[in-house]
Motif scaffolding. Structure first.
Motif, PDB file in Angstrom:
ATOM      1  N   PRO A 137       0.889  -1.268   0.012  1.00  0.00           N
ATOM      2  CA  PRO A 137       0.075   0.038  -0.010  1.00  0.00           C
ATOM      3  C   PRO A 137       0.873   1.327  -0.007  1.00  0.00           C
ATOM      4  N   SER A 138       0.177   2.289  -0.323  1.00  0.00           N
ATOM      5  CA  SER A 138       1.112   3.609  -0.574  1.00  0.00           C
ATOM      6  C   SER A 138       1.487   4.121   0.648  1.00  0.00           C
ATOM      7  N   TRP A 139       2.672   4.978   0.620  1.00  0.00           N
ATOM      8  CA  TRP A 139       3.149   5.305   1.863  1.00  0.00           C
ATOM      9  C   TRP A 139       2.463   6.384   2.366  1.00  0.00           C
ATOM     10  N   ASP A 140       2.315   6.684   3.722  1.00  0.00           N
ATOM     11  CA  ASP A 140       1.590   7.785   4.479  1.00  0.00           C
ATOM     12  C   ASP A 140       2.619   8.651   4.681  1.00  0.00           C
ATOM     13  N   GLY A 141       2.448   9.980   4.092  1.00  0.00           N
ATOM     14  CA  GLY A 141       3.243  11.164   4.332  1.00  0.00           C
ATOM     15  C   GLY A 141       2.517  12.348   5.027  1.00  0.00           C
ATOM     16  N   ALA A 142       2.985  13.624   4.488  1.00  0.00           N
ATOM     17  CA  ALA A 142       2.362  14.676   5.146  1.00  0.00           C
ATOM     18  C   ALA A 142       0.940  14.726   5.255  1.00  0.00           C
ATOM     19  N   GLU A 143       0.157  14.138   4.168  1.00  0.00           N
ATOM     20  CA  GLU A 143      -1.286  14.104   4.053  1.00  0.00           C
ATOM     21  C   GLU A 143      -1.889  13.463   5.518  1.00  0.00           C
ATOM     22  N   ASN A 144      -0.918  12.354   6.247  1.00  0.00           N
ATOM     23  CA  ASN A 144      -1.478  11.762   7.272  1.00  0.00           C
ATOM     24  C   ASN A 144      -0.634  12.122   8.482  1.00  0.00           C
ATOM     25  N   GLY A 145      -0.037  13.413   8.472  1.00  0.00           N
ATOM     26  CA  GLY A 145       0.385  13.998   9.717  1.00  0.00           C
ATOM     27  C   GLY A 145       1.747  13.757   9.720  1.00  0.00           C
ATOM     28  N   TYR A 146       2.783  12.865   9.020  1.00  0.00           N
ATOM     29  CA  TYR A 146       4.133  12.820   8.788  1.00  0.00           C
ATOM     30  C   TYR A 146       4.772  13.748   7.863  1.00  0.00           C
ATOM     31  N   GLU A 147       5.551  14.558   8.630  1.00  0.00           N
ATOM     32  CA  GLU A 147       6.389  15.438   7.777  1.00  0.00           C
ATOM     33  C   GLU A 147       7.779  15.089   7.449  1.00  0.00           C
ATOM     34  N   THR A 148       8.414  14.180   8.284  1.00  0.00           N
ATOM     35  CA  THR A 148       9.723  13.922   8.009  1.00  0.00           C
ATOM     36  C   THR A 148       9.973  12.350   7.540  1.00  0.00           C
ATOM     37  N   ILE A 149       9.275  11.639   7.834  1.00  0.00           N
ATOM     38  CA  ILE A 149       9.212  10.301   7.727  1.00  0.00           C
ATOM     39  C   ILE A 149       8.094   9.701   6.774  1.00  0.00           C
ATOM     40  N   ALA A 150       8.226   8.547   6.032  1.00  0.00           N
ATOM     41  CA  ALA A 150       7.207   7.957   5.327  1.00  0.00           C
ATOM     42  C   ALA A 150       6.983   6.668   6.086  1.00  0.00           C
ATOM     43  N   VAL A 151       5.443   6.419   5.874  1.00  0.00           N
ATOM     44  CA  VAL A 151       5.255   4.929   6.547  1.00  0.00           C
ATOM     45  C   VAL A 151       4.080   4.357   5.920  1.00  0.00           C
ATOM     46  N   ARG A 152       4.450   3.073   5.816  1.00  0.00           N
ATOM     47  CA  ARG A 152       3.430   2.250   5.134  1.00  0.00           C
ATOM     48  C   ARG A 152       3.188   0.676   6.002  1.00  0.00           C
ATOM     49  N   ARG A 153       1.611   0.581   6.133  1.00  0.00           N
ATOM     50  CA  ARG A 153       1.387  -0.750   6.747  1.00  0.00           C
ATOM     51  C   ARG A 153       1.869  -1.993   5.922  1.00  0.00           C
ATOM     52  N   VAL A 154       2.234  -3.057   6.654  1.00  0.00           N
ATOM     53  CA  VAL A 154       2.732  -4.330   5.897  1.00  0.00           C
ATOM     54  C   VAL A 154       1.968  -5.320   6.209  1.00  0.00           C
ATOM     55  N   ALA A 155       1.061  -5.267   7.268  1.00  0.00           N
ATOM     56  CA  ALA A 155      -0.181  -6.056   7.592  1.00  0.00           C
ATOM     57  C   ALA A 155      -1.454  -5.413   8.118  1.00  0.00           C
ATOM     58  N   GLY A 156      -2.501  -5.960   8.020  1.00  0.00           N
ATOM     59  CA  GLY A 156      -3.659  -5.248   8.597  1.00  0.00           C
ATOM     60  C   GLY A 156      -3.635  -4.733  10.128  1.00  0.00           C
ATOM     61  N   ASN A 157      -3.191  -5.545  10.914  1.00  0.00           N
ATOM     62  CA  ASN A 157      -3.466  -5.466  12.445  1.00  0.00           C
ATOM     63  C   ASN A 157      -2.249  -4.975  13.066  1.00  0.00           C
ATOM     64  N   ILE A 158      -1.140  -5.011  12.483  1.00  0.00           N
ATOM     65  CA  ILE A 158       0.180  -4.729  13.016  1.00  0.00           C
ATOM     66  C   ILE A 158       1.471  -4.939  12.183  1.00  0.00           C
ATOM     67  N   GLY A 159       2.207  -3.800  12.369  1.00  0.00           N
ATOM     68  CA  GLY A 159       3.612  -3.697  11.370  1.00  0.00           C
ATOM     69  C   GLY A 159       3.308  -2.901  10.453  1.00  0.00           C
ATOM     70  N   ALA A 160       4.344  -1.953  10.303  1.00  0.00           N
ATOM     71  CA  ALA A 160       4.660  -1.023   9.269  1.00  0.00           C
ATOM     72  C   ALA A 160       6.055  -0.586   9.136  1.00  0.00           C
ATOM     73  N   GLU A 161       6.281  -0.291   7.612  1.00  0.00           N
ATOM     74  CA  GLU A 161       7.738  -0.142   7.339  1.00  0.00           C
ATOM     75  C   GLU A 161       8.119   1.551   7.220  1.00  0.00           C
ATOM     76  N   ILE A 162       8.812   2.050   8.021  1.00  0.00           N
ATOM     77  CA  ILE A 162       9.405   3.509   7.802  1.00  0.00           C
ATOM     78  C   ILE A 162      10.302   3.652   6.873  1.00  0.00           C
ATOM     79  N   GLY A 163      10.221   4.835   5.950  1.00  0.00           N
ATOM     80  CA  GLY A 163      11.066   5.123   4.880  1.00  0.00           C
ATOM     81  C   GLY A 163      11.576   6.604   5.173  1.00  0.00           C
ATOM     82  N   GLY A 164      12.386   6.884   4.444  1.00  0.00           N
ATOM     83  CA  GLY A 164      13.072   8.366   4.682  1.00  0.00           C
ATOM     84  C   GLY A 164      13.887   8.508   5.607  1.00  0.00           C
ATOM     85  N   VAL A 165      14.455   7.561   6.406  1.00  0.00           N
ATOM     86  CA  VAL A 165      15.257   7.756   7.753  1.00  0.00           C
ATOM     87  C   VAL A 165      16.409   7.057   7.369  1.00  0.00           C
ATOM     88  N   ARG A 166      17.587   7.719   8.014  1.00  0.00           N
ATOM     89  CA  ARG A 166      18.952   7.090   8.023  1.00  0.00           C
ATOM     90  C   ARG A 166      19.201   7.052   9.435  1.00  0.00           C
TER      91      ARG A 166
END
Length: 331
Positions: A23-52
């Motif tokens: 699924p699409s990454w959640d960004g500024a439209e979902n309140g994240y300004e400096t990271i990107a987040v997307r779920r990897v399962a329906g009830n637990i777990g997400a991947e974070i992007g844009g972070v070193r």
């Protein structure tokens, strides 16, 4: 993070994995300004992007990582190939106070506990270190050496597990307490080994793990100190329920654990080099799957100090044996 950057970050990750796009990454439209987040399962777990990861991340990024972690229970960061133990420690320190590696296992003597298949394979469902009163808040695990196949890890959402209990069961567990102990046999689910057939490294680790005895009474249902949610405190360190006999304890434990680990309540992560997993130890259990034969598997874990669990009626956990103050301050 700009909308364009979020899209580019998402595209980089999608292109790196030749599978059906997530699924699409959640960004500024979902309140994240400096990271990107997307779920990897329906009830637990997400991947974070844009972070070193580093010890120099700004406060906004750190706060957003924590928010994503609380929302999704476990989060994953890919491609952190630059990270070493010092980087992992510095990053962890931005999120909380580091504990010692373990209450009974020396690790590196500072903060890092090697999760090394040569010494132990904790292939059963557990929440980290529930045998002490001050259960760690967050665990951060970094891949070092991975097998060519297998070696995945699965997490379960203990907040959702509680919420999905039948109301009658919720009424029961709200007032139930359990005794947790480190004198648990990690190999209990394996067939007994013949006399003289125990691996020397494994036996050495198990001796170290149990050389100090800890035993703590925890509420089966705790109130999460940051979110206010209720979660189940169970896993393989549970010895018995207070006031129940051995047979009734085992039957009830099996029922509740089966509920926690229903497949739709879990996420399974296939590790790649450079991966880091972070989980809320107050809202999850996890299981490292032993399906990689004799291949080496090494990850480094750092934990962050937590508080003493509090029951739904405001009673704190009580240590019965052992003093964990050398392991962790109270958060």
């Amino acid at each position: 993070m700009s909308s364009q950057l979020v899209q580019e970050s998402a595209q980089t990750h999608v292109d790196a994995v030749p599978t059906t796009p997530l699924p699409s990454w959640d960004g500024a439209e979902n309140g994240y300004e400096t990271i990107a987040v997307r779920r990897v399962a329906g009830n637990i777990g997400a991947e974070i992007g844009g972070v070193r990861i580093s010890g120099d991340l700004d406060a906004t990024t750190v706060a957003e990582i924590r928010r994503a972690l609380l929302a999704h229970r476990v989060v994953f960061l890919r491609d952190q190939h630059h990270a070493d133990d010092a980087t992992q420690r510095a990053f962890a320190a931005l999120l909380g106070t580091l504990t010692k590696p373990h209450p009974t296992v020396a690790g590196d003597g500072d903060a890092v506990l090697p999760i090394d298949s040569d010494y132990s394979r904790a292939n059963s469902w557990h929440t980290d270190v529930t045998f002490v009163d001050r259960i760690p808040a967050i665990s951060i695990l970094r891949a070092i050496t991975l097998p060519p196949y297998g070696g995945t890890t699965t997490w379960a959402n203990t907040v959702r597990a509680y919420a999905k209990l039948h109301p009658s069961l919720r009424a029961l567990v709200d007032n139930l307490w359990a005794v947790h102990s480190n004198l648990y046999d990690y190999a209990a689910e394996r067939d007994e080994k013949r006399v003289g057939g125990i691996d020397v490294k494994e036996q050495s680790y198990r001796d170290e793990f149990g050389h100090l005895e800890f035993e703590t009474e925890h509420p089966v249902v705790r109130v999460h100190p940051e979110t206010g949610e209720r979660s189940l405190v169970l896993g393989h360190f549970v010895r018995r329920f207070v006031g129940l006999n051995t047979h009734d304890s085992q039957d009830l434990f099996t029922l509740l654990q089966r509920h926690v680990t229903r497949l739709e309540n879990t996420v399974r992560w296939s590790w790649r080099p450079g991966d880091i997993a972070m989980w809320d130890n107050r809202a999850t259990q996890h299981y490292a799957i032993d399906d990689y034969d004799d291949h080496p598997r090494l990850l480094h874990r750092i934990t962050l100090a937590g508080d003493v669990p509090v029951s739904v009626d405001g009673v704190r956990s009580t240590p019965r044996k052992g003093d964990a103050s050398h392991f962790s301050p109270l958060s």
